[in-house]
Design a protein around this motif. Structure first.
Motif, PDB file in Angstrom:
ATOM      1  N   ILE A 161      46.767   5.856  24.781  1.00 48.07           N
ATOM      2  CA  ILE A 161      45.406   6.380  25.671  1.00 48.07           C
ATOM      3  C   ILE A 161      44.242   5.758  24.608  1.00 48.07           C
ATOM      4  O   ILE A 161      43.774   4.646  24.660  1.00 48.07           O
ATOM      5  N   ARG A 162      43.876   5.968  23.052  1.00 47.39           N
ATOM      6  CA  ARG A 162      43.099   5.656  22.429  1.00 47.39           C
ATOM      7  C   ARG A 162      43.767   3.952  21.998  1.00 47.39           C
ATOM      8  O   ARG A 162      42.339   3.789  21.796  1.00 47.39           O
ATOM      9  N   ALA A 163      44.481   3.981  21.381  1.00 44.05           N
ATOM     10  CA  ALA A 163      44.519   2.501  21.618  1.00 44.05           C
ATOM     11  C   ALA A 163      43.916   2.223  22.427  1.00 44.05           C
ATOM     12  O   ALA A 163      43.473   0.583  21.989  1.00 44.05           O
ATOM     13  N   MET A 164      44.265   2.340  23.858  1.00 40.93           N
ATOM     14  CA  MET A 164      44.228   0.672  24.957  1.00 40.93           C
ATOM     15  C   MET A 164      42.164   1.000  24.751  1.00 40.93           C
ATOM     16  O   MET A 164      41.960   0.187  25.218  1.00 40.93           O
ATOM     17  N   SER A 165      41.532   1.577  24.710  1.00 48.74           N
ATOM     18  CA  SER A 165      40.261   2.437  25.197  1.00 48.74           C
ATOM     19  C   SER A 165      40.082   1.665  23.670  1.00 48.74           C
ATOM     20  O   SER A 165      38.566   0.119  24.080  1.00 48.74           O
ATOM     21  N   GLU A 166      40.540   1.576  22.872  1.00 49.70           N
ATOM     22  CA  GLU A 166      40.128   0.648  21.683  1.00 49.70           C
ATOM     23  C   GLU A 166      40.186  -0.942  21.488  1.00 49.70           C
ATOM     24  O   GLU A 166      39.124  -1.063  21.454  1.00 49.70           O
ATOM     25  N   ALA A 167      41.291  -1.223  22.076  1.00 47.33           N
ATOM     26  CA  ALA A 167      41.237  -1.944  22.738  1.00 47.33           C
ATOM     27  C   ALA A 167      40.321  -3.328  23.883  1.00 47.33           C
ATOM     28  O   ALA A 167      40.753  -4.399  23.592  1.00 47.33           O
ATOM     29  N   ALA A 168      40.454  -2.044  24.838  1.00 47.57           N
ATOM     30  CA  ALA A 168      39.633  -2.515  25.784  1.00 47.57           C
ATOM     31  C   ALA A 168      37.870  -2.268  24.650  1.00 47.57           C
ATOM     32  O   ALA A 168      37.119  -3.418  25.664  1.00 47.57           O
ATOM     33  N   ARG A 169      37.458  -1.941  24.129  1.00 48.21           N
ATOM     34  CA  ARG A 169      36.110  -2.314  23.687  1.00 48.21           C
ATOM     35  C   ARG A 169      36.303  -4.038  22.640  1.00 48.21           C
ATOM     36  O   ARG A 169      35.747  -4.330  23.025  1.00 48.21           O
ATOM     37  N   GLU A 170      37.582  -4.390  22.599  1.00 45.09           N
ATOM     38  CA  GLU A 170      37.715  -5.268  21.401  1.00 45.09           C
ATOM     39  C   GLU A 170      37.159  -6.485  21.903  1.00 45.09           C
ATOM     40  O   GLU A 170      36.304  -7.516  22.201  1.00 45.09           O
ATOM     41  N   ILE A 171      38.519  -6.484  23.491  1.00 43.38           N
ATOM     42  CA  ILE A 171      38.102  -7.566  24.639  1.00 43.38           C
ATOM     43  C   ILE A 171      37.019  -7.651  24.907  1.00 43.38           C
ATOM     44  O   ILE A 171      36.238  -8.432  24.776  1.00 43.38           O
ATOM     45  N   SER A 172      35.938  -6.600  25.592  1.00 41.66           N
ATOM     46  CA  SER A 172      34.640  -6.438  25.489  1.00 41.66           C
ATOM     47  C   SER A 172      33.616  -7.006  24.776  1.00 41.66           C
ATOM     48  O   SER A 172      32.781  -7.559  25.706  1.00 41.66           O
ATOM     49  N   ALA A 173      33.895  -6.657  23.509  1.00 38.65           N
ATOM     50  CA  ALA A 173      33.719  -7.891  22.702  1.00 38.65           C
ATOM     51  C   ALA A 173      33.842  -9.309  22.416  1.00 38.65           C
ATOM     52  O   ALA A 173      33.276  -9.752  21.535  1.00 38.65           O
ATOM     53  N   GLY A 174      34.831  -9.293  23.529  1.00 36.23           N
ATOM     54  CA  GLY A 174      35.521 -11.394  22.889  1.00 36.23           C
ATOM     55  C   GLY A 174      36.249 -11.809  22.042  1.00 36.23           C
ATOM     56  O   GLY A 174      36.736 -12.577  22.111  1.00 36.23           O
ATOM     57  N   LYS A 175      36.808 -10.422  21.336  1.00 40.96           N
ATOM     58  CA  LYS A 175      37.948 -10.649  20.985  1.00 40.96           C
ATOM     59  C   LYS A 175      39.618 -10.037  21.859  1.00 40.96           C
ATOM     60  O   LYS A 175      39.932  -9.534  21.908  1.00 40.96           O
ATOM     61  N   LEU A 176      39.375 -11.045  22.309  1.00 40.69           N
ATOM     62  CA  LEU A 176      40.990 -12.134  23.518  1.00 40.69           C
ATOM     63  C   LEU A 176      42.096 -11.604  23.062  1.00 40.69           C
ATOM     64  O   LEU A 176      43.394 -11.342  23.812  1.00 40.69           O
ATOM     65  N   GLU A 177      42.546 -11.943  21.845  1.00 41.88           N
ATOM     66  CA  GLU A 177      43.378 -12.159  21.565  1.00 41.88           C
ATOM     67  C   GLU A 177      44.682 -11.105  21.044  1.00 41.88           C
ATOM     68  O   GLU A 177      45.399 -10.352  20.229  1.00 41.88           O
ATOM     69  N   ILE A 178      43.647  -9.527  21.542  1.00 41.24           N
ATOM     70  CA  ILE A 178      43.942  -7.893  20.783  1.00 41.24           C
ATOM     71  C   ILE A 178      45.154  -8.221  22.264  1.00 41.24           C
ATOM     72  O   ILE A 178      45.543  -8.448  22.798  1.00 41.24           O
ATOM     73  N   ARG A 179      46.397  -7.773  20.858  1.00 38.26           N
ATOM     74  CA  ARG A 179      48.001  -7.022  22.468  1.00 38.26           C
ATOM     75  C   ARG A 179      47.708  -5.330  21.681  1.00 38.26           C
ATOM     76  O   ARG A 179      47.935  -4.597  20.459  1.00 38.26           O
ATOM     77  N   LEU A 180      48.485  -5.295  22.601  1.00 43.30           N
ATOM     78  CA  LEU A 180      49.333  -4.112  22.533  1.00 43.30           C
ATOM     79  C   LEU A 180      50.689  -3.357  22.702  1.00 43.30           C
ATOM     80  O   LEU A 180      51.584  -4.397  22.972  1.00 43.30           O
ATOM     81  N   PRO A 181      51.076  -2.331  21.403  1.00 44.18           N
ATOM     82  CA  PRO A 181      52.928  -2.442  21.215  1.00 44.18           C
ATOM     83  C   PRO A 181      53.414  -1.943  22.628  1.00 44.18           C
ATOM     84  O   PRO A 181      52.181  -1.069  22.909  1.00 44.18           O
ATOM     85  N   GLU A 182      54.520  -2.738  23.224  1.00 48.49           N
ATOM     86  CA  GLU A 182      54.184  -1.877  24.223  1.00 48.49           C
ATOM     87  C   GLU A 182      56.166  -1.203  24.657  1.00 48.49           C
ATOM     88  O   GLU A 182      56.299  -0.639  25.784  1.00 48.49           O
ATOM     89  N   ASN A 183      56.728  -1.241  23.511  1.00 46.69           N
ATOM     90  CA  ASN A 183      57.803  -0.449  23.304  1.00 46.69           C
ATOM     91  C   ASN A 183      58.378   1.369  24.164  1.00 46.69           C
ATOM     92  O   ASN A 183      58.837   0.717  24.913  1.00 46.69           O
ATOM     93  N   PRO A 184      56.997   2.210  24.233  1.00 49.56           N
ATOM     94  CA  PRO A 184      57.399   3.150  25.082  1.00 49.56           C
ATOM     95  C   PRO A 184      58.011   2.693  26.717  1.00 49.56           C
ATOM     96  O   PRO A 184      57.162   2.089  27.232  1.00 49.56           O
ATOM     97  N   ASN A 185      58.894   3.749  26.804  1.00 48.99           N
ATOM     98  CA  ASN A 185      59.488   2.361  27.962  1.00 48.99           C
ATOM     99  C   ASN A 185      59.241   3.625  29.732  1.00 48.99           C
ATOM    100  O   ASN A 185      59.734   4.278  29.627  1.00 48.99           O
ATOM    101  N   ASP A 186      58.026   3.747  29.513  1.00 48.34           N
ATOM    102  CA  ASP A 186      57.268   4.792  29.973  1.00 48.34           C
ATOM    103  C   ASP A 186      56.453   4.395  30.912  1.00 48.34           C
ATOM    104  O   ASP A 186      56.210   3.228  31.011  1.00 48.34           O
ATOM    105  N   GLU A 187      55.586   5.021  31.747  1.00 47.79           N
ATOM    106  CA  GLU A 187      54.816   4.886  32.743  1.00 47.79           C
ATOM    107  C   GLU A 187      53.196   3.376  30.855  1.00 47.79           C
ATOM    108  O   GLU A 187      52.522   3.423  31.815  1.00 47.79           O
ATOM    109  N   LEU A 188      52.928   4.455  30.209  1.00 50.59           N
ATOM    110  CA  LEU A 188      52.555   3.514  29.443  1.00 50.59           C
ATOM    111  C   LEU A 188      52.535   2.084  28.750  1.00 50.59           C
ATOM    112  O   LEU A 188      51.631   2.234  28.711  1.00 50.59           O
ATOM    113  N   GLY A 189      54.021   2.976  28.508  1.00 52.66           N
ATOM    114  CA  GLY A 189      54.087   1.091  28.078  1.00 52.66           C
ATOM    115  C   GLY A 189      54.165   0.077  28.820  1.00 52.66           C
ATOM    116  O   GLY A 189      53.409  -0.486  28.864  1.00 52.66           O
TER     117      GLY A 189
END
Lengths: 604, 230
Positions: free
Chosen positions: A205-233
């Motif tokens: 969740i923290r990673a996601m909020s960090e990523a969201a911040r970066e995206i709103s700052a215009g860094k659209l190439e940000i990607r999140l790790p998708e490994n866990p096979n759950d709802e968060l993934g």
């Protein structure tokens, strides 16, 4: 495994563990209760019975030895107490080895009682205090035996009680162990699980909020790790898909913007007119090559943007742009007032500017476009033209003088010899000479106004006395032609104008009208206020102006047919004067319904 | 009026010709000059009394002639003829000592009138008291609408005192009544040049410079005449 199952699973294990701990604790506590109970049941009663028996026995010995009056009664009571205690002990045989001991005690007591009964009889035989040796030995043995038996019973029970107590303590210790160990391990397990779970939850969740911040700052190439096979993934996957789409959208937009920018750049560079784009802070954001050519060596660097004042230090232009940006409307100005000399230009060059606003969809100005047009050549040509006209009209004056003088002198010396017809010819020559003079002086006036050699003296002018003056000038001419000249008076605020020049305009318009209206015709002068300007009209009910002439009537030497003379410059001069006042002049005319000339002047 | 010897100086032959014809009945002798060199050679030989002077010659500027004449022949009455009809050149010419100016194109009548008033006035000029009397007479004549008579008196004043501000002012008023505002402005400005403190001319020039002409004409008074002539 989904996050939900994982949480349920984790807490499920902990719950099971605690259930087990609970069951085990119960199981451990039950024998503990039993143990205490058995101590009470098995030993305590036997011990107290043994104590009772010892006490009774002691009393019996004392009574027996005392040999009192009521021995028999006392002995009976004591005997009952002993037997009662013995029966208690008999009833409470619980421990191994207790039963033979009790039977032994019973047997011995029976022997003792029999002995006592026997001796009591005998005591009557033996006097008091005379117990012979053999009897004493016997009594002592019997009492000793009986006492030993009871004490043995007591000891057996006491020992057993100590053993049972030790056992209970052991059981209690075991219960503690059984409860504490799994309890603590369960607690640790839950703690660990919660720790792991919270980390697993919080980290993405923290990673996601960090990523969201970066995206709103215009860094659209940000990607999140998708490994866990759950709802968060799944959320991370959706998040990534969103940023991919955003990126694609932006790239698409950027391409379009770049394409549009390239197009507009191409247009801007291919235009011959200089173009300067200005942002709301009065900085020049873009300057096309033509503008650079026009303005000389101006370097346009992107940081910091140069101000308009720096690249074009022309006060009027800066003021015009500033007020346009502030007011949201471009002030209309006549062409001549938008010409400036290019700063630092040698030889002198002149530019004409026009300002257009760039607006956002809400109609708010977000910048301005300045279009610069090189009018140096035009100005040179105009200058040459007015120089020429001025020189020409000066030169024309000399022959005009000679001709005029000649005609006058001819007229003086010959008039008495002339016929009416030839006198008429001289009259024609004189008339045309007057016209030529007017033409020459009008031409001179026009070229002076055009070249700016006549300076306008603007002041507050009230229209009423000015028109009265015009009426006075034309009174006699109107009377001669029987034309009515009407002044439709109206409340008009003071004008900002050069009064003598405006009087000239009115004179031109009225004398034009006077030339065209038929006898008994009408001319009206009126004025109306429209916002910041006043519209002054000169109307007549003459024949009107043919449509094909209407648009060109203000050009020099343009005269509608049927004109009764005039230089053909009056309207051109009027137009120049009105223009210099920042106004416009136009004509509306219906053939056969008269003409209406209107010009506008600013109020002061 | 005594017939003067007149020199007509203009580089245009036709102007010389027509001007001389227009004036032939008023002159005792008419001489013609087509260049500045000719002017000086004639002035050396002849006793010229009136000079009609153009301001442009192929060999020089008429204004220079005016300047030199002021020194060498102060008795000659000069009437300037100019094709540049602006106020500036007229005022300049008058400052340099011209008695009058004519703007081209002019008519024979205006030529003759100018000659008559300027040269006729010269004969009448006498004393300072006379000047006061003439100014008074000129005012009377203007009020009586006898403009030529008034002008004659004023020319006489100017012949005695070429820097008479009241005379210039009254001449300006005469031109204004004749609806010749340009010439009126020339005279008002000459009056101011003659005496910067002369109020009536200042007032008149200001009045004529604005439109509509508000206020009344300032004729000046005997007191102001005395002030400016003392």
């Amino acid at each position: 495994m989904t996050l939900r199952t994982r949480i349920l699973f984790g807490y499920g294990i902990a719950m099971t563990l605690f259930t087990v701990v609970l069951v085990m604790a119960i199981l451990a506590l039950v024998p503990l209760g039993d143990a205490t109970d058995s101590i009470l049941k098995e030993n305590y009663r036997s011990i107290s019975a043994a104590d009772q028996m010892l006490a009774s026995l002691q009393e019996e010995i004392i009574v027996f030895l005392a040999q009192g009056e009521d021995v028999a009664a006392q002995m009976r009571t004591l005997d009952a107490a002993f037997l009662s205690a013995l029966s208690h002990a008999t009833a409470n045989i619980t421990i191994y080895g207790e039963s033979p001991l009790v039977s032994k005690i019973r047997t011995r007591y029976d022997g003792w009682r029999a002995f006592i009964l026997d001796r009591r009889e005998g005591a009557r035989v033996f006097p008091a205090g005379r117990i012979i040796g053999a009897d004493a030995r016997d009594i002592i043995d019997r009492v000793q035996d009986l006492r030993n038996g009871i004490i043995q019973l007591r000891k057996l029970n006491t020992d057993h009680m100590h053993a049972a107590s030790a056992e209970a303590k052991r059981l209690a210790d075991r219960a503690v162990l059984i409860t504490v160990i799994p309890g603590f391990s369960g607690l640790t397990l839950i703690l660990l699980f919660s720790l792991v779970l919270s980390r697993r939850l919080v980290h993405p969740i923290r990673a996601m909020s960090e990523a969201a911040r970066e995206i709103s700052a215009g860094k659209l190439e940000i990607r999140l790790p998708e490994n866990p096979n759950d709802e968060l993934g799944e959320l991370a996957r959706e998040f990534n898909r969103m940023s991919v789409e955003l990126q694609r959208f932006r790239d698409l937009n950027i391409e379009e913007v770049i394409a549009a920018r390239k197009q507009s750049d191409a247009v801007l560079s291919s235009i011959d007119d200089g173009i300067v784009l200005i942002d709301t802070d009065m900085n020049a954001t873009q300057v096309n090559p033509a503008a650079i050519r026009l303005l000389g060596d101006i370097a346009i660097q992107p940081h910091p943007l140069p101000t308009l004042q720096r690249i074009l230090p022309v006060a009027e232009l800066n003021d015009a742009v500033r007020s346009a940006l502030v007011d949201g409307i471009v002030m209309e100005q006549p062409d001549e007032q938008r010409i400036f000399q290019v700063p630092r230009s040698d030889p002198k060059r002149y530019c004409q500017y026009s300002v257009e606003l760039i607006r956002n969809p809400e109609d708010v100005p977000i910048g301005a476009v300045i279009v610069l047009r090189d009018v140096t050549r035009l100005k040179e040509v105009e200058h040459l033209k007015s120089e020429f006209v001025m020189a020409a009209s000066h030169e024309l004056r000399t022959p005009l003088t000679s001709i005029g003088m000649s005609i006058e002198l001819l007229n003086e010396s010959l008039s008495e010899f002339l016929t009416d017809r030839t006198r008429g010819l001289i009259g024609t020559a004189r008339e045309e000479l007057v016209r030529l003079r007017t033409l020459v002086s009008d031409l001179l006036d026009l070229s002076k106004i055009e070249s700016g050699r006549i300076t306008m003296v603007f002041e507050e002018v009230s229209l009423n006395p000015l028109v009265e003056r015009i009426l006075a000038i034309f009174r006699s001419q109107c009377e001669a032609k029987n034309v009515s000249l009407h002044w439709v008076e109206n409340e008009i605020p003071p004008l900002r104008a050069d009064a003598s020049k405006i009087a000239l305009v009115l004179t031109n318009l009225v004398s034009n009208a006077l030339r065209y209206v038929p006898d008994n015709g009408n001319i009206w002068i009126d004025a109306h206020v429209f916002g910041q300007s006043v519209h002054i009209r000169v109307r007549d009910d003459g024949p009107g102006i043919p449509r094909e002439y209407q648009s060109r009537i203000f050009e020099r030497f343009m005269q509608a047919p049927g004109s009764g003379g005039g230089s053909g410059l009056g309207l051109a001069i009027s137009k120049e004067i009105v223009k210099a006042h920042g106004g416009i002049i136009w004509v509306e005319s219906d053939p056969d319904a008269g003409s209406c000339f209107t010009f506008t002047l600013p109020t002061s | 009026m005594k017939r003067p010897v007149i020199l007509i100086a203009d580089d245009e032959h036709n102007i010389r010709e027509t001007v001389s014809q227009a004036l032939e009945n008023m002159a005792s002798n008419i001489l013609l000059a087509g260049s500045i060199a000719e002017i000086w050679s004639i002035l050396e030989k002849e006793a010229v009394e009136v000079l009609f002077l153009d301001l442009r010659f192929p060999d020089g500027d008429g204004q220079d002639v005016l300047r030199s004449l002021h020194v060498t022949h102060p008795q000659i009455v000069v009437i300037v003829m100019t094709a540049f009809g602006d106020i500036e050149s007229a005022v300049n010419a008058m400052r340099l000592g011209a008695a009058d100016f004519l703007r081209k194109p002019f008519s024979p009548q205006s030529l003759r009138q100018s000659l008559a008033s300027v040269f006729g006035a010269r004969e009448k000029a006498t004393t300072i008291d006379d000047v006061m009397a003439r100014l008074h007479a000129a005012r009377e004549s203007i009020h009586a609408k006898e403009l030529p008579a008034a002008e004659e008196q004023l020319r006489a004043v100017l012949a005695t005192d070429p820097l008479s501000a009241p005379a210039f002012n009254l001449l300006g008023i005469i031109r204004e009544i004749q609806r010749n505002n340009t010439d009126a402005q020339v005279f008002y400005r000459l009056a101011i040049t003659a005496d910067l403190q002369y109020g009536p001319a200042n007032a008149n020039l200001e009045r004529i410079g604005t439109w509509p002409h508000s206020g009344t004409i300032d004729f000046g008074s005997e007191e102001t005449d005395h002030v400016t002539h003392s």
